[in-house]
Design a protein around this motif. Structure first.
Motif, PDB file in Angstrom:
ATOM      1  N   ARG A  37      -4.536   2.642   5.466  1.00 53.73           N
ATOM      2  CA  ARG A  37      -3.718   3.758   5.932  1.00 53.73           C
ATOM      3  C   ARG A  37      -4.088   5.068   5.262  1.00 53.73           C
ATOM      4  O   ARG A  37      -3.541   6.107   5.594  1.00 53.73           O
ATOM      5  CB  ARG A  37      -2.240   3.466   5.653  1.00 53.73           C
ATOM      6  CG  ARG A  37      -1.661   2.436   6.596  1.00 53.73           C
ATOM      7  CD  ARG A  37      -0.367   1.886   6.072  1.00 53.73           C
ATOM      8  NE  ARG A  37       0.661   2.916   5.966  1.00 53.73           N
ATOM      9  CZ  ARG A  37       1.900   2.688   5.548  1.00 53.73           C
ATOM     10  NH1 ARG A  37       2.238   1.459   5.205  1.00 53.73           N
ATOM     11  NH2 ARG A  37       2.782   3.647   5.471  1.00 53.73           N
ATOM     12  N   GLY A  38      -4.958   5.019   4.255  1.00 55.75           N
ATOM     13  CA  GLY A  38      -5.373   6.255   3.585  1.00 55.75           C
ATOM     14  C   GLY A  38      -4.463   6.659   2.436  1.00 55.75           C
ATOM     15  O   GLY A  38      -4.677   7.698   1.813  1.00 55.75           O
ATOM     16  N   VAL A  39      -3.440   5.872   2.158  1.00 60.68           N
ATOM     17  CA  VAL A  39      -2.560   6.169   1.024  1.00 60.68           C
ATOM     18  C   VAL A  39      -3.313   5.907  -0.284  1.00 60.68           C
ATOM     19  O   VAL A  39      -3.208   6.664  -1.250  1.00 60.68           O
ATOM     20  CB  VAL A  39      -1.269   5.322   1.102  1.00 60.68           C
ATOM     21  CG1 VAL A  39      -0.443   5.444  -0.175  1.00 60.68           C
ATOM     22  CG2 VAL A  39      -0.436   5.745   2.310  1.00 60.68           C
ATOM     23  N   LEU A  40      -4.090   4.835  -0.289  1.00 54.25           N
ATOM     24  CA  LEU A  40      -4.911   4.510  -1.455  1.00 54.25           C
ATOM     25  C   LEU A  40      -6.382   4.608  -1.068  1.00 54.25           C
ATOM     26  O   LEU A  40      -6.738   4.454   0.096  1.00 54.25           O
ATOM     27  CB  LEU A  40      -4.610   3.089  -1.946  1.00 54.25           C
ATOM     28  CG  LEU A  40      -3.175   2.764  -2.330  1.00 54.25           C
ATOM     29  CD1 LEU A  40      -3.085   1.338  -2.858  1.00 54.25           C
ATOM     30  CD2 LEU A  40      -2.649   3.744  -3.374  1.00 54.25           C
ATOM     31  N   ALA A  41      -7.216   4.886  -2.068  1.00 50.90           N
ATOM     32  CA  ALA A  41      -8.659   4.841  -1.869  1.00 50.90           C
ATOM     33  C   ALA A  41      -9.164   3.582  -2.530  1.00 50.90           C
ATOM     34  O   ALA A  41      -8.770   3.268  -3.650  1.00 50.90           O
ATOM     35  CB  ALA A  41      -9.310   6.065  -2.501  1.00 50.90           C
ATOM     36  N   PRO A  76      -4.952  12.124  -2.270  1.00 50.22           N
ATOM     37  CA  PRO A  76      -4.061  13.276  -2.070  1.00 50.22           C
ATOM     38  C   PRO A  76      -3.109  13.043  -0.894  1.00 50.22           C
ATOM     39  O   PRO A  76      -1.923  13.364  -0.976  1.00 50.22           O
ATOM     40  CB  PRO A  76      -5.029  14.429  -1.778  1.00 50.22           C
ATOM     41  CG  PRO A  76      -6.318  14.019  -2.435  1.00 50.22           C
ATOM     42  CD  PRO A  76      -6.380  12.523  -2.301  1.00 50.22           C
ATOM     43  N   ASP A  77      -3.609  12.450   0.187  1.00 52.82           N
ATOM     44  CA  ASP A  77      -2.739  12.079   1.312  1.00 52.82           C
ATOM     45  C   ASP A  77      -1.644  11.129   0.856  1.00 52.82           C
ATOM     46  O   ASP A  77      -0.481  11.254   1.248  1.00 52.82           O
ATOM     47  CB  ASP A  77      -3.550  11.333   2.390  1.00 52.82           C
ATOM     48  CG  ASP A  77      -4.133  12.281   3.422  1.00 52.82           C
ATOM     49  OD1 ASP A  77      -3.959  13.508   3.255  1.00 52.82           O
ATOM     50  OD2 ASP A  77      -4.774  11.791   4.369  1.00 52.82           O
ATOM     51  N   GLY A  78      -2.045  10.172   0.028  1.00 51.92           N
ATOM     52  CA  GLY A  78      -1.107   9.163  -0.465  1.00 51.92           C
ATOM     53  C   GLY A  78      -0.017   9.774  -1.322  1.00 51.92           C
ATOM     54  O   GLY A  78       1.137   9.371  -1.262  1.00 51.92           O
ATOM     55  N   LEU A 100       1.455  10.515  12.916  1.00 49.74           N
ATOM     56  CA  LEU A 100       1.852  11.016  11.604  1.00 49.74           C
ATOM     57  C   LEU A 100       0.630  11.223  10.737  1.00 49.74           C
ATOM     58  O   LEU A 100       0.489  12.230  10.066  1.00 49.74           O
ATOM     59  CB  LEU A 100       2.793  10.015  10.928  1.00 49.74           C
ATOM     60  CG  LEU A 100       3.075  10.338   9.457  1.00 49.74           C
ATOM     61  CD1 LEU A 100       4.058  11.490   9.352  1.00 49.74           C
ATOM     62  CD2 LEU A 100       3.599   9.133   8.713  1.00 49.74           C
ATOM     63  N   PHE A 101      -0.254  10.255  10.809  1.00 51.19           N
ATOM     64  CA  PHE A 101      -1.399  10.352   9.923  1.00 51.19           C
ATOM     65  C   PHE A 101      -2.312  11.499  10.308  1.00 51.19           C
ATOM     66  O   PHE A 101      -2.847  12.190   9.458  1.00 51.19           O
ATOM     67  CB  PHE A 101      -2.158   9.023   9.867  1.00 51.19           C
ATOM     68  CG  PHE A 101      -2.853   8.922   8.578  1.00 51.19           C
ATOM     69  CD1 PHE A 101      -2.120   8.653   7.435  1.00 51.19           C
ATOM     70  CD2 PHE A 101      -4.201   9.204   8.482  1.00 51.19           C
ATOM     71  CE1 PHE A 101      -2.738   8.642   6.212  1.00 51.19           C
ATOM     72  CE2 PHE A 101      -4.816   9.180   7.251  1.00 51.19           C
ATOM     73  CZ  PHE A 101      -4.087   8.896   6.122  1.00 51.19           C
TER      74      PHE A 101
END
Ligand SMILES: [Zn+2]
Ligand SMILES: [Zn+2]
Ligand SMILES: [Zn+2]
Length: 325
Positions: A55-59, A178-180, A309-310
């Motif tokens: 989901r891009g919250v974590l890398a 940063p998104d996360g 949302l993303f």
């Protein structure tokens, strides 16, 4: 949905740089620190981390690959070469001599009292008459060959197998993007706002509280209790609530004698969930601009809403002249 355990997990990455992988005794990849933060209901830490990475919250960053035994899943496999004919590992590199007469054999066959003698034509040999070469000789079946087969063997169960049969585990470490961080802030703001709103209505509130019914304990984002009125509420924070998790949450709320409050942080809910909130057994609120509102957007599917949302989050992060991440 985001569970209280998942929020705990992501929040930990503000202070702590990464979750590092470990190899468990049974050969599986584990994240013990992440496991301690999650609740049992959250499932396997590796799967949770991978889902947030998707989901891009974590890398996720590649660390290494490890290989475990396909028979017993033990780690620490050993490399060995084997005879291609009989698979014996007792196949050793041996120095061969070849005489000009055409006979070739291991050096030991040529050894004589004063130097070398050909065992075939029985000539004493001058060094110019022989060629030296390395070959493998199998000590079990006496096969001679130049290229041995490759195997791994397990120190635990002693089984031997081709290297590609070993089970491969890929190790990743996870950090907050940063998104996360923006995503996390939004979930936490929604949770805090829910607690504050309930406090204003004279509820005693607890964030990330454990509530138990007869069957099990479960973490909730906010527990609100008004002992005087005998009222109890439990709050669940969702990006975009889906029917399945809302139904499960409502059933749990009923089992602990609490009224369920579901908050959408994307401002959207699926059609089914919206229909469910029409009856009085569920309060559905949207978190927008720092406040909780009873209006929300109704979408066909949760997946579509989450993508939307993303994209909004990503677009907001893009700086002109610099490539988006
Ligand atoms: Zn094994
Ligand atoms: Zn000879
Ligand atoms: Zn052999």
């Amino acid at each position: 949905m985001v569970s209280p355990g998942e929020l705990r997990l992501v929040e930990t990455l503000i202070e702590k740089e990464t979750f590092e992988p470990e190899i468990a005794e049974n050969g599986s990849v584990s994240y013990s620190e992440a496991a301690q933060l999650l609740d049992d209901a959250d499932g396997a830490p590796a799967a949770v981390l991978e889902r947030f990475a998707a989901r891009g919250v974590l890398a996720s960053e590649f660390v290494a690959k490890v290989y475990v035994c396909p028979e017993c899943t033990a780690e620490g496999l050993q490399y060995t070469t084997v005879c291609p004919a009989c698979e014996s590992a007792h196949a050793l590199e041996t120095l061969f001599l070849e005489h000009v007469c055409g006979y070739a054999g291991p050096e030991t066959e040529f050894e004589a009292e004063n130097g070398y003698r050909c065992p075939d034509c029985e000539m004493d040999l001058e060094s110019v008459d022989i060629e030296k070469q390395e070959h493998y000789v199998c000590n079990d079946c006496s096969e001679t060959f130049d290229i041995p087969d490759e195997r791994l063997w397990c120190r635990e169960c002693l089984s031997t197998f081709p290297p590609l049969d070993a089970i491969e585990h890929v190790l990743y470490q996870y950090s907050l993007t940063p998104d996360g961080k923006r995503w996390l802030d939004r979930q936490k703001d929604a949770r805090r706002t829910a607690a504050e709103t309930l406090q204003e209505r004279r509820f005693e509130t607890e964030i990330d509280a454990t509530v138990s019914d007869d069957a099990a304990s479960r973490s909730v984002h906010v527990l609100a209790e008004d002992d005087l009125m005998g009222e109890r509420r439990v709050v669940s924070i969702h990006e975009t609530p889906d029917t399945e998790s809302v139904d499960a949450f409502c059933a749990f709320a009923t089992s602990v004698g609490a009224h369920p409050v579901v908050i959408t942080t994307s401002g959207a809910v699926s059609k089914d969930v919206a229909a469910r909130s029409e009856d009085a057994d569920l309060t559905l609120l949207a978190f927008e601009d720092g406040t909780l509102e009873p209006e929300y957007e109704i979408v066909e599917s949760v997946e579509a809403a989450q993508q939307g949302l993303f994209q909004r989050l990503t677009a907001a992060l893009e700086v002109p002249g610099r490539k988006g991440q």
